[in-house]
Design an enzyme around this catalytic site. Structure first.
Site, PDB file in Angstrom:
ATOM      1  N   HIS A  82     -12.751  -4.396  22.834  1.00  8.91           N
ATOM      2  CA  HIS A  82     -13.929  -5.154  23.068  1.00  8.91           C
ATOM      3  C   HIS A  82     -14.685  -3.390  24.029  1.00  8.91           C
ATOM      4  O   HIS A  82     -14.498  -3.057  24.961  1.00  8.91           O
ATOM      5  CB  HIS A  82     -14.945  -6.144  23.858  1.00  8.91           C
ATOM      6  CG  HIS A  82     -14.259  -7.653  22.844  1.00  8.91           C
ATOM      7  ND1 HIS A  82     -13.604  -8.555  23.937  1.00  8.91           N
ATOM      8  CD2 HIS A  82     -13.870  -7.324  22.229  1.00  8.91           C
ATOM      9  CE1 HIS A  82     -13.673  -9.690  23.086  1.00  8.91           C
ATOM     10  NE2 HIS A  82     -13.127  -8.635  22.145  1.00  8.91           N
TER      11      HIS A  82
ATOM     12  N   MET B  94     -11.231 -11.474  28.613  1.00  9.23           N
ATOM     13  CA  MET B  94     -12.104 -12.863  28.273  1.00  9.23           C
ATOM     14  C   MET B  94     -13.086 -13.104  28.018  1.00  9.23           C
ATOM     15  O   MET B  94     -13.050 -12.849  26.232  1.00  9.23           O
ATOM     16  CB  MET B  94     -12.905 -12.812  29.958  1.00  9.23           C
ATOM     17  CG  MET B  94     -14.253 -13.984  30.259  1.00  9.23           C
ATOM     18  SD  MET B  94     -15.422 -13.850  31.368  1.00  9.23           S
ATOM     19  CE  MET B  94     -16.098 -14.816  31.659  1.00  9.23           C
TER      20      MET B  94
ATOM     21  N   SER C 185      -9.960  -6.945  25.864  1.00 12.42           N
ATOM     22  CA  SER C 185     -10.919  -7.174  26.222  1.00 12.42           C
ATOM     23  C   SER C 185     -10.775  -6.785  27.667  1.00 12.42           C
ATOM     24  O   SER C 185     -10.172  -5.382  28.081  1.00 12.42           O
ATOM     25  CB  SER C 185     -11.759  -8.716  26.106  1.00 12.42           C
ATOM     26  OG  SER C 185     -13.324  -7.985  26.437  1.00 12.42           O
ATOM     27  N   THR C 186     -10.927  -7.139  28.656  1.00 11.95           N
ATOM     28  CA  THR C 186     -11.087  -6.626  29.851  1.00 11.95           C
ATOM     29  C   THR C 186      -9.812  -6.640  30.531  1.00 11.95           C
ATOM     30  O   THR C 186      -8.907  -6.742  30.361  1.00 11.95           O
ATOM     31  CB  THR C 186     -12.460  -8.293  30.757  1.00 11.95           C
ATOM     32  OG1 THR C 186     -13.198  -9.131  30.358  1.00 11.95           O
ATOM     33  CG2 THR C 186     -12.049  -7.777  32.515  1.00 11.95           C
TER      34      THR C 186
ATOM     35  N   ASP D 296     -11.939 -14.688  21.878  1.00 18.12           N
ATOM     36  CA  ASP D 296     -12.145 -14.001  20.612  1.00 18.12           C
ATOM     37  C   ASP D 296     -10.185 -13.678  20.261  1.00 18.12           C
ATOM     38  O   ASP D 296     -10.189 -13.902  21.327  1.00 18.12           O
ATOM     39  CB  ASP D 296     -13.010 -12.711  21.039  1.00 18.12           C
ATOM     40  CG  ASP D 296     -12.891 -11.896  19.814  1.00 18.12           C
ATOM     41  OD1 ASP D 296     -12.978 -12.013  18.499  1.00 18.12           O
ATOM     42  OD2 ASP D 296     -13.291 -10.727  19.489  1.00 18.12           O
TER      43      ASP D 296
END
Length: 358
Positions: A209, A302, A183-184, A305
């Site tokens: 994401h 973050m 993600s991030t 997930d």
């Protein structure tokens, strides 16, 4: 301590709506607003923000130029909020390469309603950006509380898409696959990993994401930089050696077995772990249909997930890896997976490509 946000957008409506969204969120304070980067720089001489929410196309100076100057002088978490035109998508990919940590897609028309409906996504993007370790953001040369409705939405598990695996009853084949979630910070981390892979590497199914319409441009960019083929996944695509399939934004992606081979299934459905695509959905499908034939990798991001999904892969016989804290932009998803005992190995980003080839 509140997260101080500076909003930089030439639209008065956008500035107003974003201010309302962030003001009503717990732990976020709108430090100020600016209608272009020059005004933003004047305000930043007085007080420096924790996060900047930045438009791309603005008068006097565009957002990309401002972002590059910012990253060269004082790296600061930036959330890009740009339109969903093809031009905007390409520019947003440049922004990610230049050091932006999050991207929010906004439409050309109906922006006010969209931003109000997307308040949860906006708040989570700011919180995620605020947690980013900017010394780990790689600038690529190519270019909760009472009264806060955002915290009350139900958080669905992968059960909403696919039933849990019943055990490690998948027979071994010579076909090996990689399931990877991030993600991030993942847009740049994936570039580091994928550009190191040879054409002989196992096939990869990847969840990053990212909003709808952005993943195709992101995949195309990685494809142009890598030896392997990188493409936005389409339903039924085979997971082949030397190929990486990236889940399309706004859809879930699952690994499915077809005889001795593997392919992906792209489906719609509710948010899982507050994301679509969800890493938990990908990992659960890999646990259920690939088992010991898969390698699961969870990288910077973050939230949590993918943590439970990686544990399911581990319990079904798959080898599993978590990126280490030192090399993560945000040590959230890997940390949660490690806490669950889901990771066989914890390693730095620059070792992950070698582990895939092993």
């Amino acid at each position: 301590m509140s997260i101080k946000v500076l909003i930089v957008d030439d639209s008065a409506v956008v500035r107003q709506v974003l201010s309302q969204v962030f003001t009503t969120a717990t732990g976020i304070e709108v430090m100020d607003v600016a209608n272009d980067p020059y005004m933003a720089m004047d305000k930043m001489k007085i007080q420096w923000p924790d996060v900047i929410v930045l438009d791309v196309e603005m008068p006097r100076m565009d957002g990309i130029t401002f972002l590059k100057q910012l990253m060269a002088s004082r790296p600061t978490p930036v959330v890009i909020c740009s339109s969903l035109t093809q031009k905007g998508t390409d520019i947003s990919m440049q922004a990610l390469a230049a050091g932006a940590v999050e991207v929010i897609a906004k439409p050309v028309s109906g922006v006010k309603g969209f931003l109000e409906e997307s308040s949860h996504q906006l708040v989570m993007a700011v919180r995620s950006a605020a947690a980013a370790r900017m010394n780990r953001v790689r600038v690529m040369p190519s270019a909760s509380g009472a009264g806060n409705p955002l915290e009350t939405r139900p958080k669905l598990s992968a059960d909403a898409i696919l039933s849990a695996p019943t055990g490690s009853n998948v027979f071994a084949t010579t076909e090996r696959i990689i399931a990877l979630g991030t993600s991030t910070g993942g847009t740049q981390a994936l570039e580091v990993v994928l550009t190191q892979l040879p054409r002989t590497c196992p096939g990869l199914a990847i969840v990053q994401h990212m909003p709808e319409k952005f993943t195709r441009s992101f995949a195309d960019r990685l494809n142009s930089l890598s030896q392997i083929e990188v493409k936005e996944a389409e339903n039924g695509d085979r997971i082949l050696p030397g190929r990486a399939l990236i889940a399309p934004g706004g859809k879930h992606m699952m690994v499915k077995r077809s005889g001795a081979y593997y392919q992906v299934e792209v489906v719609d459905g509710p948010l899982v772990s507050r994301h679509k695509p969800s890493v938990d959905v990908l990992f659960r499908s890999a646990a259920k249909f690939a088992g010991k034939n898969a390698l699961g990798i969870i990288m910077t991001g973050m939230g949590d997930d993918g943590a439970k999904g990686l544990k399911e892969m581990h319990d079904c016989g798959a080898k599993t890896i978590a990126q280490d804290e030192e090399s993560c932009v945000v040590f959230g998803m890997p940390k949660e997976a490690i806490k669950l005992g889901a990771a066989d190995e914890v390693m730095p980003l620059d070792m992950i490509a070698k582990a895939i080839c092993r």
